[in-house]
Write an enzyme that holds these catalytic residues in place. Structure first.
Site, PDB file in Angstrom:
ATOM      1  CG  ASP A 220      43.943  41.836  38.910  1.00 19.02           C
ATOM      2  OD1 ASP A 220      44.162  42.906  38.927  1.00 19.02           O
ATOM      3  OD2 ASP A 220      42.891  41.463  39.045  1.00 19.02           O
TER       4      ASP A 220
ATOM      5  CB  SER B 198      36.215  43.986  40.871  1.00 16.96           C
ATOM      6  OG  SER B 198      37.101  44.752  41.510  1.00 16.96           O
TER       7      SER B 198
ATOM      8  CG  HIS C 215      40.930  44.376  38.104  1.00 16.51           C
ATOM      9  ND1 HIS C 215      40.877  43.424  39.341  1.00 16.51           N
ATOM     10  CD2 HIS C 215      39.902  45.301  38.313  1.00 16.51           C
ATOM     11  CE1 HIS C 215      40.003  43.799  39.954  1.00 16.51           C
ATOM     12  NE2 HIS C 215      39.494  44.727  39.428  1.00 16.51           N
TER      13      HIS C 215
END
Length: 411
Positions: free
Chosen positions: A346, A220, A375
């Protein structure tokens, strides 16, 4: 795929047995009810196998990188079968922290000083019991970068360490300033665009184990930070290669997606409160430079970045910060092999914002794009506690890099 079909057959058989016991005579005195349920189950199985379970899209900037991955990291060409009962992106994102196990990991903590008087917390998993690499000076090392509010305690980090332990590798987790319970010594935290702390950590680790093969993996925001670092350094880095998971490529598109009503309710507001809670611990230090009352009123990540992050790092506007933080702008300059896994559903990194055409122009870049997975989700199997598709990609890629590094580095 065979395993998935077997799971579906077992599920169908269990439903049949249950209905035979609970409804010995079907709907309206016949077997119609049972037939309807079995028919629906069969239809669902066909839909899943035809529309949900798909091979990922592999986008590479060179045929040699593609061949390398197909030979040494075959998981990126195999059908990804999301968990049957939760394949949708938002659901996968929400459930992973609660479903997946948390393997026990014992860390050794190290605090390193920065040139501005701050400190960075590193959590080491030395793997001194490694049979494959008993010599610590040459034991392969992986630097792990967690997400926006993440630390070494995140389940996805623990799973990466578990995979690395089995292969005999050493891991070091880079905790951003002020996280993981550490004291903030200066009025500065972190952001996706500023790579100074990451550079310091990379050179610190390399100097400690100069003879050890060395790579990094970011998740991320950690992946965004790593990409921005690689885009700035090109080939001038001690890292052999890098793996990126669920990175946001265009921060403007990510912010817009997260500000949609449902996504704001499920993710944006919660993450904003996590960011506020994180800096509120250091309020006495930070209020010297910031209007903390205004920062604590933010309702979205963009508002938080406008009042806090962009100001801290000297940007005139939050838009200026978002331009600098977006990794797609630096993708052409990456000079070492990088594998990037994203899901097209996502909400943190919308599929339309993934720089597919730009990736094709760099022979060092490979994108692995799944249709589902959310995600940092990528759940698979009927009860996905132990291993995800992301974990398997990580394990195979780092093993490929460390065991066949000559091939990948000579591309």
């Amino acid at each position: 795929m065979r395993l998935l079909e077997t799971d579906l057959q077992v599920l169908t058989r269990e439903l049949s047995l249950y209905l035979e016991i609970q409804v010995p005579v079907g709907l309206f005195g016949s077997g119609v009810g049972l037939s309807l349920v079995l028919g629906f189950t069969a239809a669902f199985a066909c839909y899943y196998l035809n529309s949900i379970a798909k091979k990922p899209q592999l986008v590479t900037g060179s045929e040699s990188f593609s061949r390398f991955l197909q030979e040494h990291c075959p998981v990126v060409t195999e059908t990804y079968c999301p968990t049957v009962w939760c394949w949708e992106g938002r659901v996968q994102t929400l459930l992973r922290p609660f479903i997946t196990s948390r393997p026990p990991v014992e860390y050794r903590n190290e605090l390193i000083k920065t040139t501005d008087g701050g400190q960075i917390s590193l959590d080491w998993f030395d793997n001194n019991d490694s049979i494959c690499f008993p010599d610590a000076s040459t034991r392969p090392t992986i630097l792990l970068l967690p997400g926006l509010t993440g630390t070494s305690k995140e389940s996805y980090i623990l799973h990466m360490i578990q995979q690395s332990e089995m292969l005999g590798y050493r891991c070091v987790v880079f905790n951003n300033r002020g996280t993981a319970g550490e004291t903030l010594l200066t009025p500065r935290t972190y952001c996706a665009a500023n790579t100074e702390d990451l550079e310091a950590v990379i050179h610190h680790l390399h100097n400690m184990h100069a003879s050890a093969p060395f790579m990094a993996a970011g998740v991320s925001m950690g992946g965004m930070l790593l990409l921005n670092y690689l885009g700035q350094t090109g080939r001038e880095t001690p890292l052999m290669a890098a793996a990126i998971f669920s990175a946001g490529w265009n921060v403007f598109e990510s912010a817009e997606s997260l500000e949609k009503p449902l996504n704001w309710l499920l993710f944006n507001y919660y993450l904003t409160t996590c960011l506020q809670s994180s800096i509120n611990r250091h309020r006495q230090m930070l209020e010297k430079l910031f209007d903390m009352n205004l920062v604590m009123k933010a309702k979205t990540i963009r508002e938080f970045d406008k009042q806090f992050t962009s100001v801290m790092f000297g940007y005139c506007t939050v838009d200026d910060y978002y331009v600098d933080a977006s990794p797609y702008r630096k993708l052409k300059s990456i000079g070492i092999p990088v594998l990037c896994l994203n899901s097209l559903d996502d909400v943190f990194s919308p599929g339309h914002a993934i720089p597919i055409e730009t990736a094709k122009q760099n022979p060092n870049v490979a994108l692995v794009l799944t249709s589902y997975g959310g995600h940092i989700g990528f759940l698979e199997g009927m009860w996905p506690r132990k291993c995800t598709y992301m974990d398997r990609v990580f394990k195979q890629f780092v093993q490929a890099v460390f065991e066949h590094g000559n091939k990948i580095c000579s591309m």
